[in-house]
Design a protein around this motif. Structure first.
Motif, short mmCIF file in Angstrom:
data_model
loop_
_atom_site.label_atom_id
_atom_site.label_comp_id
_atom_site.label_asym_id
_atom_site.label_seq_id
_atom_site.Cartn_x
_atom_site.Cartn_y
_atom_site.Cartn_z
N SER A 1 44.29 55.65 -8.82
CA SER A 1 45.24 55.20 -9.84
C SER A 1 46.06 54.00 -9.35
O SER A 1 46.29 53.05 -10.10
CB SER A 1 46.18 56.34 -10.22
N ARG B 1 46.89 50.55 -7.38
CA ARG B 1 46.12 49.32 -7.14
C ARG B 1 46.58 48.70 -5.81
O ARG B 1 47.12 47.60 -5.79
CB ARG B 1 46.32 48.34 -8.29
N GLU C 1 44.84 45.32 -4.61
CA GLU C 1 45.12 44.20 -5.50
C GLU C 1 46.43 43.50 -5.17
O GLU C 1 46.64 42.36 -5.57
CB GLU C 1 45.14 44.67 -6.96
N ASN D 1 37.12 38.71 -15.20
CA ASN D 1 37.67 39.76 -16.08
C ASN D 1 37.06 41.12 -15.73
O ASN D 1 35.84 41.23 -15.60
CB ASN D 1 37.39 39.44 -17.54
N PRO E 1 37.63 45.59 -16.49
CA PRO E 1 38.31 46.59 -17.31
C PRO E 1 39.51 47.20 -16.58
O PRO E 1 39.65 47.07 -15.36
CB PRO E 1 37.24 47.64 -17.58
N ASP E 2 40.36 47.89 -17.31
CA ASP E 2 41.57 48.49 -16.74
C ASP E 2 41.27 49.51 -15.65
O ASP E 2 42.09 49.72 -14.77
CB ASP E 2 42.40 49.17 -17.83
N ASN E 3 40.11 50.13 -15.68
CA ASN E 3 39.79 51.16 -14.70
C ASN E 3 39.05 50.60 -13.48
O ASN E 3 38.55 51.35 -12.66
CB ASN E 3 38.99 52.30 -15.33
N ARG F 1 38.86 49.02 -9.83
CA ARG F 1 39.69 49.02 -8.63
C ARG F 1 38.91 48.44 -7.46
O ARG F 1 37.72 48.69 -7.31
CB ARG F 1 40.13 50.44 -8.24
N GLU G 1 34.30 50.16 -11.28
CA GLU G 1 35.02 50.90 -12.31
C GLU G 1 35.03 52.37 -11.88
O GLU G 1 34.07 52.87 -11.31
CB GLU G 1 34.30 50.78 -13.65
N ARG H 1 36.22 56.48 -13.15
CA ARG H 1 36.57 57.38 -14.26
C ARG H 1 37.24 58.62 -13.69
O ARG H 1 37.18 58.89 -12.50
CB ARG H 1 35.35 57.75 -15.09
#
Length: 90
Positions: A5, A7, A10, A24, A26-28, A30, A53, A55
């Motif tokens: 969860s 980051r 980053e 670009n 997606p939000d998931n 990492r 990604e 989940r």
């Protein structure tokens, strides 16, 4: 894997550069692995950074945590020490 969860990578100079190179995501997505290349990491000028990604786990001890890599979503880029110095100086 553990809960992805946060980051953490980053926030680091190498992570910022890696995300720019990947583009670009997606939000998931990492970043989860970074390592200096070569036989002598101290003398290396290139870092390999990998992300994917994730989940939520549906069962097991990590149920409900963002901890399962989505197949076929891994991305790897290479970041140089010079690129990191530029980011840190900015």
């Amino acid at each position: 894997m553990t809960d992805m969860s946060a980051r953490i990578f980053e926030e680091q100079p190498f992570g910022k550069i890696a995300l720019q190179k990947i583009g670009n995501v997606p939000d998931n997505f990492r970043l989860y692995h970074a390592a200096w290349m070569g036989d002598d990491p101290i003398a290396s000028d290139v870092m390999r950074v990998t992300g994917a990604e994730f989940r939520m786990a549906k069962r097991g001890p990590e149920k409900g945590l963002l901890s399962v890599i989505v197949p076929n979503t891994k991305r790897t880029v290479y970041v140089t020490a010079a690129e990191m110095r530029q980011v840190m100086e900015a």
